[in-house]
Design an enzyme around this catalytic site. Structure first.
Site, short mmCIF file in Angstrom:
data_model
loop_
_atom_site.label_atom_id
_atom_site.label_comp_id
_atom_site.label_asym_id
_atom_site.label_seq_id
_atom_site.Cartn_x
_atom_site.Cartn_y
_atom_site.Cartn_z
CE LYS A 28 1.63 22.37 -18.36
NZ LYS A 28 1.84 22.26 -19.59
NE ARG A 97 -1.02 26.40 -22.03
CZ ARG A 97 -0.44 25.76 -23.15
NH1 ARG A 97 0.18 24.53 -23.08
NH2 ARG A 97 -0.48 26.56 -24.06
N GLY A 106 0.72 14.23 -21.68
CA GLY A 106 -0.44 13.82 -22.38
C GLY A 106 -1.48 13.15 -21.97
CG MET A 108 -4.60 14.54 -16.65
SD MET A 108 -4.30 15.10 -14.94
CE MET A 108 -2.50 15.68 -15.04
NE ARG A 342 8.91 18.31 -18.53
CZ ARG A 342 8.19 17.86 -19.49
NH1 ARG A 342 6.98 17.69 -18.81
NH2 ARG A 342 8.32 17.45 -20.63
CG HIS A 458 15.80 -23.23 -10.32
ND1 HIS A 458 16.55 -23.01 -11.62
CD2 HIS A 458 16.78 -23.60 -9.50
CE1 HIS A 458 17.81 -23.99 -11.49
NE2 HIS A 458 17.89 -23.95 -10.08
CB SER A 785 21.33 -13.85 7.14
OG SER A 785 21.25 -13.14 5.78
CB CYS A 853 20.98 -13.48 2.12
SG CYS A 853 20.17 -14.72 3.13
CE1 TYR A 873 24.88 -10.02 5.17
CE2 TYR A 873 25.48 -9.33 7.31
CZ TYR A 873 24.99 -10.37 6.50
OH TYR A 873 24.75 -11.73 6.92
C1 PEP Z 1 15.28 -16.49 1.56
O1 PEP Z 1 14.44 -17.42 1.61
O2 PEP Z 1 15.01 -15.43 1.20
C2 PEP Z 1 16.66 -17.16 0.93
C3 PEP Z 1 17.72 -16.37 1.02
O3 PEP Z 1 16.83 -18.45 1.09
P1 PEP Z 1 16.07 -19.28 -0.50
O4 PEP Z 1 16.00 -18.24 -1.48
O5 PEP Z 1 17.47 -20.13 -0.73
O6 PEP Z 1 15.21 -19.78 0.13
#
Ligand code: PEP
Ligand code: MG
Length: 901
Positions: A28, A97, A106, A108, A342, A458, A785, A853, A873
């Site tokens: 502000k 203020r 809101g 403070m 703002r 899962h 990975s 991954c 990646y």
């Molecule tokens: C992990 O453990 O991050 C992975 C990609 O393998 P999973 O989730 O299948 O154990």
């Protein structure tokens, strides 16, 4: 101007600041300074810095020098206004203020009309043209606000006294109270104040000011402010600035008023002025909803001069901030004052649309447009939405495990889900928790609801992978599968009854809530042409995504186990598969073969079972390689413990006992039961899985390696291009990898021959020891990975299947972390393991290909971290591919981190 040493400067005149000083002056204060310097009509004032607040909170007293600086700035203000604070004849009044670095609406405190007392109230009346009513009303508001916020007098007592005054007058409307009534009310308020504080209401204006400033400092640590910060991930040590601003009054008659406005529609991003105006009122009346506001356009009729000036100022502000601005203003007797501006909050859709418009208008470039949107907004735009027009009452709330909105008939088994879906019905699969056998049902269902499990259960992981709505861990729901019903809050929901689940909020509704599909997904799917549509959102998303792709350094792959998932992910922009899990390929019809494999008593029996699995596996990979033609496909060798493919111990034991009782032949079941008992582990997540399985069960990995190589050769012979990368899970020591690799290389050489197919062999880094010995492991791996799910599980020692639903609430409450480390990468701990592994891996093998991954590959903040660490990646579920592309682009242009909140 105050001359002090720069580091001891706690007070800034509005003329001294600017919009870039938000850390010091709060949002502000910085923006009031910016408007002042633009020459806009801002009531004069000054800002006390966040540094002063931090010092106060650390020591419990105002820092040395603050009082003197306030004095000097106050005197300068009084000189400029030609009035003195609390002057009985012609008083200067100020508002006090709060205003932190990040907006905390809101949360403070604010105190208005500071400077009024028994004597200056008369002077105020004179100033206002002998308006006694206005003056006494202002005074009673001061005592009320000051009492409540500065001295913790219970607010209801003032409310009650006001109600009494109205009752005595026989009215419901504040405006019917005249000056005498209000004067009486001031007396009552003073008594309430004295009763609760043990002292008279302070008549000394400077004391009022100092106490109000202190109250604003302290409000930084009010409970609601702490909670809000935690939720919004605002650091706790920033403190708030305090703005002391000359009062202007919108309640001086019909030629006065107050309003709020946006320079574009914050809902859709459409161009045009949006706002509300309330004549003869103060800002707090608008918020309290005492009277109905009128659209801002009405102001043109009421006060054309102010209206034109306001439009002109709004255009200037937009041009200056190069963004949507929201403003608050007051008109005092025909004179317009700007009280706040703002860069305005907006919906996800408006964020994209406005960024695109501003590029068209030449105000910003595409890099800036990319900076101004984010993956969380894009993700929101990709889900179907509930139209919650009329009230639907949620009956339970679980974890929003996979976003989206889904309605359908409740079913309790995978088979029933498939049956009803085949009849064209929408179904919601309800389970206590899902297991790999539920896959068909999950595919058939519109959404999945479980009463147990967290965000990495899962159900959650698979549902996210499929882009399917999922609410997990809704523990108010008692699921009774045999009886085909669940109970919730005293109600019973039976198979076939319709429920609706919101995978973003985790809410569960009874009955059908209508759903709208996402046009952004239609665009990604290719069914909406961005060049032809007149949908401004789709055009903006297309333009910004194209730019993100041009800018990003990280490639984006997908986690996909089937040809269908692979095809969808490609449409969403995936540049390969970073994780093809092979475990579902051992389910369904193939379960019987897996049982044969597990029960094999001789080498020959085992070899037979594997030989029967081989062609089925080969076909799985052929489909995936075809869909990903020419792009890398990382296939992970089987990971979970084998007993997961057998029936549960209790169920099997009961079946065997019952069958024995009946005198039936149970030889096969007994053998299975014995195998399940043999393979039972206390900690299966730390047991015989991943590479350990490959080392213990002869021929298992060899069969998979052969299937992968043969599939690649078959696709290549058909004129395609397959680029397989074989990934070994759960490696902790280089020797494990070397053993698997030696066997795999022999098979590959034999199968590939002169086909030209190249097969890489690499490993997951998901066991902390692997990260810490990455230099050694890299000698044997062509790529790494990072399996951040297991790396987080083993790094923290948290069971990924249990903890989020079990006790993370306490960790979040205590601020041990602000977000689950399974959701967003823990940079300091798990992230450090990744950094070490990346550095040492690349030192040992320059150019080592690095990816991720785990679930974090599609999390916006984590993508920025992976960019920083220098991975090649990220790989994530198909629906998160666009989010990862966008964030990878943002990471590439933001060297200093994001400021968008
Ligand atoms: C992990 O453990 O991050 C992975 C990609 O393998 P999973 O989730 O299948 O154990
Ligand atoms: Mg893993």
């Amino acid at each position: 101007m105050v001359t002090t040493h720069e580091t001891d400067k706690f007070v800034y005149d509005f003329a001294e600041g600017n919009k870039d000083l938000k850390d010091l002056l709060g949002g502000k204060g910085a923006n009031l300074a910016e408007m002042t310097n633009l020459g806009l009509p801002v009531p004069p004032g000054f800002t006390i810095t966040t540094g002063a607040c931090q010092a106060y909170l650390a020591t419990g007293r105002e820092p040395d020098g603050l009082a003197g600086q306030i004095e000097a700035h106050l005197e300068a203000l009084e000189r400029a206004m030609g009035r003195r604070l609390g002057d009985p004849q012609d008083p200067l009044l100020v508002s006090v203020r709060s205003g932190a670095r990040f907006s905390m609406p809101g949360m403070m405190e604010t105190v208005l009309n500071v400077g009024l007392n028994d004597r200056s109230v008369v002077g105020l009346s004179d100033q206002a043209g002998q308006n006694d009513r206005f003056a006494w009303d202002s005074y009673r508001r001061l005592i009320q606000m000051f009492g409540k916020t500065v001295c913790e007098v219970p607010g209801e007592e003032f409310e009650h006294a006001l109600d009494e005054a109205k009752r005595a007058k026989g009215t419901h409307d504040d405006l019917d109270l005249d000056a005498d009534d209000l004067r009486g009310l001031v007396e009552t308020y003073k008594k309430i104040f004295a009763k609760h504080t043990g002292r008279e209401f302070p008549q000394e204006p400077r004391e009022q000011l100092d106490l109000a400033i202190r109250a604003v400092f302290e409000s930084w640590n009010a409970e609601r402010a702490i909670l809000y910060r935690r939720q919004e991930r605002i650091p706790a040590d920033l403190g708030t600035a305090v703005n002391v601003v000359t009062m202007v009054f919108g309640n001086l008659g019909p030629d006065s008023g107050t309003g709020v406005a946006f320079t574009r529609d914050p809902g859709s991003g459409a161009q045009g002025i949006y706002g509300d105006y309330l004549a003869n009122a103060q800002g707090e009346d608008v918020v309290a909803g005492i009277r109905n506001t009128v659209p801002l356009q009405e102001l043109e009729r009421l006060d054309k001069t102010s209206y034109d000036q306001l439009l002109d100022i709004m255009a200037r502000l937009e041009g200056h901030y190069q963004d949507l601005c929201d403003i608050e203003f007051t008109i005092e007797r025909g004179k317009l004052w700007m009280l706040q501006t703002r860069v305005g909050k907006r919906t996800a859709a408006a964020a994209f649309v406005i960024a695109g418009q501003l590029v068209d208008e030449g105000l910003i470039d595409l890099d800036e447009a990319l900076h101004r949107v984010n993956g969380a907004q894009l993700a929101q735009l990709m889900f179907p939405r509930f139209q919650l027009d009329h009230e639907f009452e949620a009956v339970a709330r679980g974890i929003g495990a996979s976003p989206g909105a889904a309605s359908g008939a409740v079913v309790f088994t995978s088979a029933r889900a498939v049956e009803l879906a085949a009849e064209g019905k929408s179904v919601i699969l309800v389970r206590r928790e899902t297991n790999p056998d539920d896959l068909n049902g999950m595919i058939a269902a519109q959404g999945i609801l479980t009463s147990r499990g967290g965000k990495t259960s899962h159900a959650a992981v698979v549902a996210r992978g499929m882009g399917k709505t999922c609410v997990s861990g809704a523990d108010e729901i008692e699921v009774n599968v045999p009886a085909k019903r669940f109970n919730v809050g005293g109600r019973t929901v039976s198979e076939g009854d319709v429920v609706s689940i919101d995978g973003t909020t985790g809410k569960v509704y009874l009955g059908e809530v209508p759903v709208t599909p996402s046009e952004v997904v239609q665009y990604f799917e290719g069914s909406l042409d961005p060049e032809r549509t007149d949908d401004a959102l789709v055009r903006a998303v297309h333009r910004i995504m194209t730019h993100a792709d041009a800018r990003r350094r990280l490639a984006v792959r997908t986690n996909a186990d089937t040809g269908a998932d692979a095809a969808r992910a490609r449409r969403f922009g995936a540049e390969g598969i970073g994780l093809c899990r092979t475990e579902h390929m051992f389910l369904g019809d193939r379960r019987e073969l897996v049982e044969r494999l597990i029960l094999a008593a001789t080498d020959a029996e085992r070899t037979d079972a594997l030989a029967a699995l081989l062609p089925l596996q080969r076909q799985d990979f052929v489909e995936i390689f075809r869909e990903m033609a020419g792009l890398p496909v990382t296939v992970r060798l089987i990971d979970p413990p084998l007993h997961e493919f057998l029936p549960p111990l209790e169920q099997l034991a009961v079946n065997v006992a019952v069958a024995q009782e009946r005198g039936e032949d149970v030889a096969k079941e007994e053998a299975l039961l014995a195998a399940v008992r043999r393979m039972h582990e206390e900690n299966p997540m730390l047991g015989l899985r991943g590479v350990r399985l490959g080392l213990v069960i002869p021929g298992l990995f060899a069969m998979q390696v052969r299937a992968i190589a043969e599939a690649a050769v078959a696709v290549t012979r058909d004129g395609g291009t397959a680029c397989p990368e074989i990934m070994v899970p759960l490696v902790g020591a280089v020797q494990e990898l070397e053993t698997v690799r030696a066997e795999a290389e022999k098979i590959i050489a034999e199968v590939v021959g002169d086909s030209g197919v190249e097969v890489l062999i690499g490993t997951m880094i998901e066991v902390p020891r692997a990260a810490l010995t990455a230099g050694q492991i890299a000698e044997a791996a062509q790529f790494f990975s990072f399996g951040t799910n297991d790396l987080t599980q083993m790094g923290w020692g948290f069971s990924r299947d249990d903890v989020e639903g079990a006790f993370f609430w306490r960790y979040l409450e205590l601020g041990i972390f602000g977000i689950s480390p399974f959701e967003s990468i823990d940079r300091d701990g798990v992230g450090r393991l990744i950094r070490i592994a990346a550095e040492e891996g690349r030192a040992a093998r320059p150019g080592l290909k690095l990816g991720v991954c785990g679930e974090h590959g599609g999390d916006p903040d984590s993508v920025h971290f992976f960019h920083e660490v220098g991975l090649d990646y990220v790989s994530c579920s198909p629906f998160r591919v666009p989010v990862a592309r966008l964030e990878a682009g943002r990471a590439a242009i933001e060297t200093t981190g994001s400021d968008s909140r």
